[in-house]
Design a protein around this motif. Structure first.
Motif, PDB file in Angstrom:
ATOM      1  N   PHE A 556       0.703  -1.101   0.012  1.00  0.00           N
ATOM      2  CA  PHE A 556      -0.129  -0.014  -0.007  1.00  0.00           C
ATOM      3  C   PHE A 556       0.814   1.254  -0.161  1.00  0.00           C
ATOM      4  N   TYR A 557       2.009   1.339   0.820  1.00  0.00           N
ATOM      5  CA  TYR A 557       2.653   2.317   0.810  1.00  0.00           C
ATOM      6  C   TYR A 557       3.272   2.715  -0.285  1.00  0.00           C
ATOM      7  N   ASN A 558       3.590   1.791  -1.046  1.00  0.00           N
ATOM      8  CA  ASN A 558       4.434   1.852  -2.438  1.00  0.00           C
ATOM      9  C   ASN A 558       3.572   2.271  -3.444  1.00  0.00           C
ATOM     10  N   GLN A 559       2.303   1.860  -3.325  1.00  0.00           N
ATOM     11  CA  GLN A 559       1.441   2.186  -4.350  1.00  0.00           C
ATOM     12  C   GLN A 559       0.453   3.145  -4.427  1.00  0.00           C
ATOM     13  N   CYS A 560       0.405   3.635  -3.152  1.00  0.00           N
ATOM     14  CA  CYS A 560      -0.716   4.566  -2.864  1.00  0.00           C
ATOM     15  C   CYS A 560      -0.195   5.698  -1.990  1.00  0.00           C
ATOM     16  N   PRO A 561      -0.144   6.705  -2.710  1.00  0.00           N
ATOM     17  CA  PRO A 561       0.335   7.924  -2.130  1.00  0.00           C
ATOM     18  C   PRO A 561      -0.785   8.443  -0.968  1.00  0.00           C
ATOM     19  N   VAL A 562      -0.345   8.763   0.175  1.00  0.00           N
ATOM     20  CA  VAL A 562      -1.508   9.317   1.118  1.00  0.00           C
ATOM     21  C   VAL A 562      -1.204  10.772   1.158  1.00  0.00           C
ATOM     22  N   LEU A 563      -0.296  11.393   1.590  1.00  0.00           N
ATOM     23  CA  LEU A 563      -0.381  12.894   1.977  1.00  0.00           C
ATOM     24  C   LEU A 563      -0.395  13.579   0.644  1.00  0.00           C
ATOM     25  N   GLN A 564      -0.105  13.109  -0.616  1.00  0.00           N
ATOM     26  CA  GLN A 564      -0.052  13.981  -1.894  1.00  0.00           C
ATOM     27  C   GLN A 564      -1.286  13.758  -2.640  1.00  0.00           C
ATOM     28  N   ALA A 565      -2.250  12.490  -1.905  1.00  0.00           N
ATOM     29  CA  ALA A 565      -3.318  12.261  -2.858  1.00  0.00           C
ATOM     30  C   ALA A 565      -4.739  13.462  -2.644  1.00  0.00           C
ATOM     31  N   GLU A 566      -5.286  13.473  -3.653  1.00  0.00           N
ATOM     32  CA  GLU A 566      -6.542  14.361  -3.671  1.00  0.00           C
ATOM     33  C   GLU A 566      -7.525  14.161  -2.705  1.00  0.00           C
ATOM     34  N   GLU A 567      -8.230  14.771  -2.187  1.00  0.00           N
ATOM     35  CA  GLU A 567      -9.442  14.431  -1.327  1.00  0.00           C
ATOM     36  C   GLU A 567     -10.587  13.930  -2.611  1.00  0.00           C
ATOM     37  N   PRO A 568     -11.395  13.109  -1.845  1.00  0.00           N
ATOM     38  CA  PRO A 568     -11.474  12.467  -0.521  1.00  0.00           C
ATOM     39  C   PRO A 568     -10.524  11.360  -0.369  1.00  0.00           C
ATOM     40  N   ILE A 569      -9.845  10.896  -1.266  1.00  0.00           N
ATOM     41  CA  ILE A 569      -8.802   9.710  -1.110  1.00  0.00           C
ATOM     42  C   ILE A 569      -7.794   9.971  -0.120  1.00  0.00           C
ATOM     43  N   ARG A 570      -7.319  11.282   0.110  1.00  0.00           N
ATOM     44  CA  ARG A 570      -6.313  11.382   1.065  1.00  0.00           C
ATOM     45  C   ARG A 570      -7.041  11.176   2.323  1.00  0.00           C
ATOM     46  N   SER A 571      -8.067  11.551   2.794  1.00  0.00           N
ATOM     47  CA  SER A 571      -8.796  11.280   4.057  1.00  0.00           C
ATOM     48  C   SER A 571      -9.146  10.084   4.254  1.00  0.00           C
ATOM     49  N   PHE A 572      -9.490   9.333   3.144  1.00  0.00           N
ATOM     50  CA  PHE A 572      -9.885   7.738   3.590  1.00  0.00           C
ATOM     51  C   PHE A 572      -8.521   7.117   3.813  1.00  0.00           C
ATOM     52  N   ARG A 573      -7.301   7.408   3.108  1.00  0.00           N
ATOM     53  CA  ARG A 573      -6.174   6.617   3.380  1.00  0.00           C
ATOM     54  C   ARG A 573      -5.345   7.007   4.472  1.00  0.00           C
ATOM     55  N   ILE A 574      -5.564   8.101   5.209  1.00  0.00           N
ATOM     56  CA  ILE A 574      -5.103   8.445   6.471  1.00  0.00           C
ATOM     57  C   ILE A 574      -5.730   7.582   7.559  1.00  0.00           C
ATOM     58  N   ARG A 575      -7.120   7.545   7.267  1.00  0.00           N
ATOM     59  CA  ARG A 575      -8.119   6.622   8.103  1.00  0.00           C
ATOM     60  C   ARG A 575      -7.577   5.221   8.052  1.00  0.00           C
ATOM     61  N   LEU A 576      -7.400   4.822   6.639  1.00  0.00           N
ATOM     62  CA  LEU A 576      -6.868   3.528   6.658  1.00  0.00           C
ATOM     63  C   LEU A 576      -5.382   2.924   7.071  1.00  0.00           C
ATOM     64  N   THR A 577      -4.566   4.022   6.870  1.00  0.00           N
ATOM     65  CA  THR A 577      -3.171   4.076   7.522  1.00  0.00           C
ATOM     66  C   THR A 577      -3.030   3.945   9.070  1.00  0.00           C
ATOM     67  N   THR A 578      -4.252   4.556   9.629  1.00  0.00           N
ATOM     68  CA  THR A 578      -4.358   4.533  11.234  1.00  0.00           C
ATOM     69  C   THR A 578      -4.852   3.196  11.621  1.00  0.00           C
ATOM     70  N   ALA A 579      -5.786   2.531  10.772  1.00  0.00           N
ATOM     71  CA  ALA A 579      -6.291   1.368  11.000  1.00  0.00           C
ATOM     72  C   ALA A 579      -5.201   0.290  11.031  1.00  0.00           C
ATOM     73  N   ALA A 580      -4.388   0.483   9.948  1.00  0.00           N
ATOM     74  CA  ALA A 580      -3.349  -0.674   9.816  1.00  0.00           C
ATOM     75  C   ALA A 580      -2.557  -0.722  10.899  1.00  0.00           C
ATOM     76  N   LYS A 581      -2.003   0.757  11.094  1.00  0.00           N
ATOM     77  CA  LYS A 581      -1.114   0.817  12.476  1.00  0.00           C
ATOM     78  C   LYS A 581      -1.609   0.052  13.368  1.00  0.00           C
TER      79      LYS A 581
END
Length: 599
Positions: A556-581
């Motif tokens: 995921f880290y390699n394929q999916c930019p989180v911070l640089q992503a557009e909304e609403p992708i960015r928000s969901f990926r932050i949530r997903l990153t939090t959940a994975a952690k």
RNA sequence: GCCCCUGUAGCUCAAUGGAUAGAGCACCGGACUUCUAAUCCGAUGGUUGUGGGUUCGACUCCCGCCAGGGGCGCCA
């Protein structure tokens, strides 16, 4: 298959279990209406699909029809049934797609909706994500059981790590767990130690590493004892003095015992292992002897003294042959054995703690002995004897199938392993993050080193022998704790750069890609794997899942930019990153492995 | 003699009775101007010790055999 009457009793231990049961019931209902035998529904993950869903085969249903006399091709018929069921489930909002393939019914979840639910479940539960509901069952896990006055080596470590992990897993799965230790604080080995101390080390105070110092004196004592019959005589005489309560000997015993116990306390603290209750052999010795006297009276034990010992002829009593053999319950000179004390201790445990289950984490070589103890308890009329369980694990050997033995000097001291692993880890931190304060670097090194050692033992089935060698013990690459910890650190490193407050739990409104779907699927498996690991006492399931989570997160880290992503992708990926952690954290937590925030 | 465990890629190990047996290491070839390369991507690698049986379907369950390890009256 779950009968409808049992439905209410089904606890929601896995994610979406209620939904799965409802669908299963609906399929059974449908098949019944079609005049088909009710299928047994066994939900599996859909392989090779790259989508998220569940699957069940219809071969059994077809086979039942065949048995009933219909002339059919089973795999063909299974496909027909699957197709029929699939058409029934067509156009349902909870499934994105429904299909019948090779005799299987595949139900593809509405990916975005389930992604939202999984992530939400993790975030709203936090450290409790994956925790099972309380069962109201109390289970004691006895592990470690070290002898005082002896060294602690890598072989003993496997027991501690396994016992600790199993305890945590059971507790997390919903059991009321009592972690128990049982010290061998008296017996021949202690007397040998005291003899050697009095004769050659009188007045010496411990220096350096306590466990090592005690172990050295013991190894010396053991060697002198083996080599010289005169020494054996002196040791026996000393044992007699102890037995009679000679104040000088008892005082020395108490003093040195305390040294040893304090050293073990520090060791457990260092390993991050705690106990709820501690037993000592010395406290069950007398009660054990009395218990054996009772066994003789009851006719369970046979007193063959003075020629022989006191034995329990288990095969005779149980009507078996060459199965339970004979348990020696008391030496011919009346002194106690392990069995004397273990019988008494088993009863004490159930009386004191009102247990439902009593688990003994002890190496596999004592399997027969454990069965003998349980059988004897059963013959004594204790119904709970069948709730005693020997959790056997294989030993740690040295290359060439050499058993670790203090006597032969074929041991790797825990101290040495930890020091070596930590210094190796420190070297790497030094390279990666030279700017960190020294104290922080040392903390990271410890976390990584201890994690690596624990993981290497937990990622192997209990029945597999571990062959210790320095190279693989100190290998931090590949499927190992540092890899998992690093994925955790990467997640953390993204999150550090985001705003503190998470966005609301909004519907996922963009097509998830492969890496995201797989990560979410693995996260959703955690609660079920906790239950499975608890049921089978196998931390392995969780050590495997932790690695898969980490690998999937790296993907995921390699394929999916989180911070640089557009909304609403960015928000969901932050949530997903939090959940994975969070999930990696919880998974490592029950294995007794810590995750650093940076490394 | 009796009992238990193990046998899967060159090595170390995974795999709810289910669809195409997967990872790591090693080896070979690639990727850092990027949210940390303790990372990732690709290639190679299999008669699941062996012979039967059960089953619609077996690495998985049952029986035999082979190989290795462990246990079996006063060690712990």
């Amino acid at each position: 298959m779950l009968p409808a009457s049992n439905l209410a009793r089904v606890k929601r231990q896995k994610m979406f279990e209620t939904e799965q049961i409802n669908i299963a019931l609906e399929i059974q209902q449908y098949c019944g209406d079609q005049g088909l035998p009710p299928p047994i529904i066994q939900w599996n993950w859909i392989p090779f699909s790259g989508h998220w869903g569940i699957s069940t085969p219809f071969f059994q249903t077809a086979a039942q029809e065949a048995k009933a006399g219909k002339k059919i091709n089973i795999s063909q018929r299974a496909q027909e049934i699957a197709q029929s069921v699939a058409s029934h489930f067509q156009n349902r909002p909870e499934f994105e797609r429904v299909e019948a393939v090779n005799g299987y019914l595949n139900l593809y979840y509405s990916t975005n909706e389930f992604a939202r639910r999984v992530v939400d479940e993790v975030l709203s539960n936090g450290v409790r994500f994956g925790r099972g509901e309380a069962r109201g069952k109390r289970v004691m896990v006895e592990f470690s059981q070290p002898n005082t006055h002896k060294a602690f080596h890598v072989g003993h470590l496997r027991n501690v790590i396994l016992g600790d992990a199993v305890s945590s897993i059971l507790e997390f799965a919903g059991f009321d767990v009592v972690r128990a230790n049982y010290y061998g604080d008296i017996g021949l080995h202690v007397i040998k130690w005291l003899w050697n101390y009095l004769k050659f080390h009188e007045g010496e105070e411990p220096s350096g590493d306590m466990v090592q110092w005690l172990g050295k004196i013991y190894a010396e004592a053991d060697q002198r004892y083996e080599e010289d019959p005169a020494v054996q005589e002196e040791v026996r005489a000393l044992f007699g003095r102890w037995d009679r309560g000679d104040p000088e000997i008892v005082a020395l015993w108490e003093k040195t015992r305390t040294w040893s116990l304090e050293a073990f306390d520090r060791l457990y603290q260092m390993l991050g292992v705690r106990f709820d209750h501690v037993y000592f052999e010395s406290e069950v010795e007398e009660s054990g002897k009395q218990l054996v006297a009772g066994l003789i009276k009851q006719g369970i034990a046979r007193d063959e003294r003075p020629e022989g010992a006191v034995i329990v002829p288990l095969d005779d009593l149980a009507g078996t042959k060459d199965k339970f053999r004979v348990l020696v319950a008391l030496r011919s000179d009346g002194t106690s054995l392990y069995a004397t004390k273990d019988l008494s201790l088993a009863i004490k445990k159930f009386e004191e703690f009102n247990l439902d289950t009593s688990i003994y984490v002890i190496d596999v070589r004592q399997s027969l002995y454990m069965q003998q103890i349980f059988k004897t308890l059963e013959l004594m009329g204790y119904d709970w004897a069948r709730n005693c369980y020997h959790l056997a694990y294989e030993i740690v050997n040295l290359p060439g199938n050499v058993t670790m033995s203090s006597r032969d000097g074929t041991i790797v001291l825990l101290e040495d392993l930890l020091r070596e692993a930590t210094s190796r880890a420190l070297e790497i931190v030094q390279q990666k993050n030279p700017e960190l304060p020294q104290g922080v670097k040392e903390d990271i090194a410890k976390t990584v080193a201890f994690g690596a050692i624990k993981y290497s033992m937990l990622s192997r089935d209990n029945t597999k022998i571990v062959t210790f060698d320095w190279n693989s013990a100190l290998d931090f690459n590949g499927q190992a704790a540092p890899y998992i910890q690093y994925a955790y650190v990467r997640a953390n490193s993204i999150l550090k750069k985001t705003e503190k407050k998470l966005s609301d739990n909004l519907a996922v409104s963009y097509p998830l890609n492969q890496a995201e779907i797989e990560l979410i699927e693995l996260i959703s498996r955690f609660p079920g794997e906790v239950q499975r690991a608890a049921k089978e006492y196998r931390p392995l399931y969780l050590s495997t899942l932790a690695f898969e989570l980490a690998r999937s997160f790296n993907d995921f880290y390699n394929q999916c930019p989180v911070l640089q992503a557009e909304e609403p992708i960015r928000s969901f990926r932050i949530r997903l990153t939090t959940a994975a952690k969070q999930t990696i954290h919880n998974c490592l937590e029950v294995l007794g492995i810590r995750a650093p925030e940076i490394m």
